[in-house]
Design a protein around this motif. Structure first.
Motif, PDB file in Angstrom:
ATOM      1  N   LEU A 132      -5.027  -5.226   1.412  1.00 14.76           N
ATOM      2  CA  LEU A 132      -4.168  -4.556   0.424  1.00 14.76           C
ATOM      3  C   LEU A 132      -2.875  -4.084   1.075  1.00 14.76           C
ATOM      4  N   GLY A 133      -2.985  -3.539   2.279  1.00 17.17           N
ATOM      5  CA  GLY A 133      -1.775  -3.141   2.995  1.00 17.17           C
ATOM      6  C   GLY A 133      -0.883  -4.323   3.303  1.00 17.17           C
ATOM      7  N   LEU A 179       5.649  -8.225   0.603  1.00 14.80           N
ATOM      8  CA  LEU A 179       6.740  -8.005  -0.355  1.00 14.80           C
ATOM      9  C   LEU A 179       7.966  -7.433   0.355  1.00 14.80           C
ATOM     10  N   GLY A 180       7.743  -6.499   1.269  1.00 16.35           N
ATOM     11  CA  GLY A 180       8.867  -5.930   2.026  1.00 16.35           C
ATOM     12  C   GLY A 180       9.531  -6.955   2.921  1.00 16.35           C
ATOM     13  N   LEU A 228       3.814   0.743   4.899  1.00 17.79           N
ATOM     14  CA  LEU A 228       2.450   0.965   4.391  1.00 17.79           C
ATOM     15  C   LEU A 228       1.466  -0.021   5.012  1.00 17.79           C
ATOM     16  N   GLY A 229       1.866  -1.297   5.073  1.00 18.01           N
ATOM     17  CA  GLY A 229       0.996  -2.303   5.679  1.00 18.01           C
ATOM     18  C   GLY A 229       0.749  -2.027   7.148  1.00 18.01           C
ATOM     19  N   VAL A 237      -0.563  -7.163   1.606  1.00  8.48           N
ATOM     20  CA  VAL A 237       0.120  -7.669   0.403  1.00  8.48           C
ATOM     21  C   VAL A 237       1.423  -6.908   0.185  1.00  8.48           C
ATOM     22  N   VAL A 238       1.352  -5.596   0.313  1.00  7.01           N
ATOM     23  CA  VAL A 238       2.558  -4.776   0.152  1.00  7.01           C
ATOM     24  C   VAL A 238       3.559  -5.090   1.261  1.00  7.01           C
ATOM     25  N   ALA A 259       7.468  -0.462   1.935  1.00 10.60           N
ATOM     26  CA  ALA A 259       6.501  -1.552   1.753  1.00 10.60           C
ATOM     27  C   ALA A 259       5.909  -2.014   3.080  1.00 10.60           C
TER      28      ALA A 259
END
Length: 554
Positions: free
Chosen positions: A190-191, A197-198, A236-237, A193-194, A233
């Motif tokens: 989940l981390g 995007l970044g 967070l990952g 995926v974010v 983004a």
């Protein structure tokens, strides 16, 4: 200055070999062993294959370090730059500098020591072929993460390690291993995926995924709003992998369930990938965005320092039924908090401290997990109350060398001056005392004070562990044969009064074995070396950090 003058083409080959060889070795591990190399049995052959491949990678990494130009650690060396996907301008771009070289060496060393340890002490589970192949894929992905200079390649390498670690926990782990493995994979995916995007946002807005070009541009081609979104983004990952409080909850479960070598690689190598991403990507590429989030990152970091220490104190208290592996895992939350605090200062002092603490944590916590695994093998449990009870106390008296090494690793972890753990924590606190321009000095000095308080809590729980496990009341023991000790190792001590129970004596434990000494001595020696001679590491990282923070200008 280079120790040995090695041509640029050979350096390129060595770096490519370091990244690709473990992957090829993983494929070879799944194939039948050649007739002349089977040894006593196929299991022994594949375990020897793992030692050989990781040993060759370690030797190549050392040669790479020897040929590295130490007069120019801020310059990317051993570079390879080949177009891969022209439509997206994605390139196979490899290179190392003073920031990535120590992490490359740490990864190669820890993986080799894990392969060597597993040759003699393979964790219980399915096929050794699959175990060796997974360890080698894990090594390849980690080394690639520290060597690639393209954002999309970085993401692919970053993700490459998840599946091997999932299976190492799920198939070779202990109790609750499936739940721990699923928690690990869900949090990190989940981390990621974010984070993707970044990365795509940066690439599309700047027109390139090349990390060197982006670092040289130093965010000038990205608006502040784009930088803020990208840092949120990607951060967070990276924070999940680090792990940063409150995104850490997968870590204690994963460590508790993982086999010994899985815990060593998870703590010593995988956690470093997150903090490396902060330094290599966010600090130089999105400095305005980092400046916006730096106070929040520092706040989460110091909360993690105190939270990790308090959790360890709670586990260490008498009657808490705390697991020693779980305690060491929570200590990693605190130690990685210091790394994040150093990065959040955005100063050369703080970032150098973070990189130093990264390496120190890999050495010390890797050693601690090796030791805890050995203690669990001997006692059949890692429960602190059992270890500190009549059958487990006074490790100094029962296995003096093992007890002494555990005490050494504990005091190194608490940051005793003269050992590796001291310099990273001290430099990050110095960096927080005088943060980068534009950051609130009163806020960061408050963070520094909280972090310093965290070092006292760290000392408290580590000394409690040493006192309870190593210095307990020692009852007279009888030397038992290996056959007599077997029931204890398998299921713990039998209570007195039960039919067939053994006398209430404390048998002598097996002290450090030769293969254990071979796997652990390099970590202890490097912990002392880094503590007494920090310039070896800081001389590499400081020029590279200065250039990174200056926007690619030396």
């Amino acid at each position: 200055m280079t120790v040995i003058d090695i041509s640029a083409s050979v350096m390129q080959f060595l770096l490519a070999f370091v990244v690709v060889a473990p992957l090829l070795g993983a494929v070879a591990a799944l194939l039948p062993a050649p007739p002349g190399l089977k040894g006593k049995n196929p299991d022994q052959a594949v375990l020897r294959h793992g030692v050989t491949v990781t040993g060759a990678v370690l030797i190549a990494t050392i040669v790479l370090a020897v040929g590295f130009d130490h007069d120019q650690p801020a310059t990317m060396q051993a570079t390879t730059d080949i177009s891969w996907i022209p439509a997206l301008d994605v390139r196979i771009h490899l290179g190392i500098d003073g920031i990535s070289l120590p992490l490359l060496l740490l990864t190669a060393l820890l993986t080799f020591l894990c392969a060597l340890y597993s040759y003699f002490k393979l964790p219980a589970g399915p096929s050794p072929k699959a175990f060796v192949a997974l360890v080698l894929v894990l090594e390849s992905g980690t080394l690639a993460t520290f060597a690639v200079l393209d954002l999309l390649l970085f993401f692919l390498a970053f993700e490459m390690v998840l599946i091997p670690m999932y299976f190492l926990i799920a198939r070779w782990g202990g109790g609750q291993r499936l739940a721990a493995a699923w928690k690990f994979i869900l949090y990190t995916l989940l981390g990621s995926v974010v984070m993707l995007l970044g990365i795509l946002l940066i690439g599309l807005k700047s027109g390139t995924f090349d990390m060197v070009a982006l670092a040289t541009d130093n965010g000038r081609g990205l608006t502040t709003s784009v930088q803020v979104i990208a840092v949120l983004a990607i951060g967070l990952g990276l924070a999940v992998k680090t792990p940063m409080w409150p995104l850490h909850s997968w870590l204690p479960d994963a460590h508790t369930a993982a086999p010994t070598v899985g815990s060593v690689l998870l703590a010593g190598v995988l956690l470093k990938m997150g903090t490396y991403g902060f330094v290599r990507i966010l600090l130089p590429i999105a400095p305005d965005g980092m400046r916006t989030f730096a106070p929040y990152l520092a706040a989460f970091a110091v909360v993690g320092i105190v939270y990790g220490s308090l959790a360890c104190l709670a586990l260490a208290r008498t009657g808490a039924k705390g697991d020693l592996k779980r305690l060491i895992a929570y200590s990693s939350v605190g130690h990685m908090g210091f790394v994040l605090l150093g990065i959040a200062t955005m100063t050369p002092t703080g970032v150098n401290g973070a990189l130093f603490a990264n390496i120190a944590h890999g050495l010390i916590t890797g050693l601690l997990f090796f030791l805890v695994g050995a203690i669990k093998d001997r006692y059949g449990t890692a429960d602190l109350d059992t270890l500190a009870g009549a059958t487990g106390a006074a490790l100094y008296g029962r296995a003096p060398r093992l007890g002494a090494l555990l005490a050494f690793a504990a005091i190194a972890s608490l940051g005793l001056p003269g050992l590796a753990g001291f310099w990273g924590e001290m430099l990050t606190l110095f960096g927080a005392y005088s943060p980068a321009e534009g950051l609130s000095r009163p806020a960061f000095r408050t963070f520094m004070a909280i972090g310093a308080f965290g070092t006292l809590l760290t000392a408290a729980y580590m000394l409690i562990v040493v006192r309870r496990v190593c210095m307990g009341e020692h009852t007279p023991h009888s030397r038992l044969s290996p056959d007599d000790r077997a029931p204890q190792a398998a299921g713990g001590p039998q209570p007195s009064g039960v039919a067939g129970a053994r006398p209430a004596t404390t048998p002598q434990l097996a002290d450090i074995q030769t293969y254990e000494a071979a796997a652990w001595t390099p970590l202890a020696a490097l912990t002392v070396l880094a503590g007494l001679w920090p310039a070896v590491l800081l001389g590499l990282t400081d020029p590279a950090v200065q250039k990174l923070l200056a926007g690619g200008k030396s």
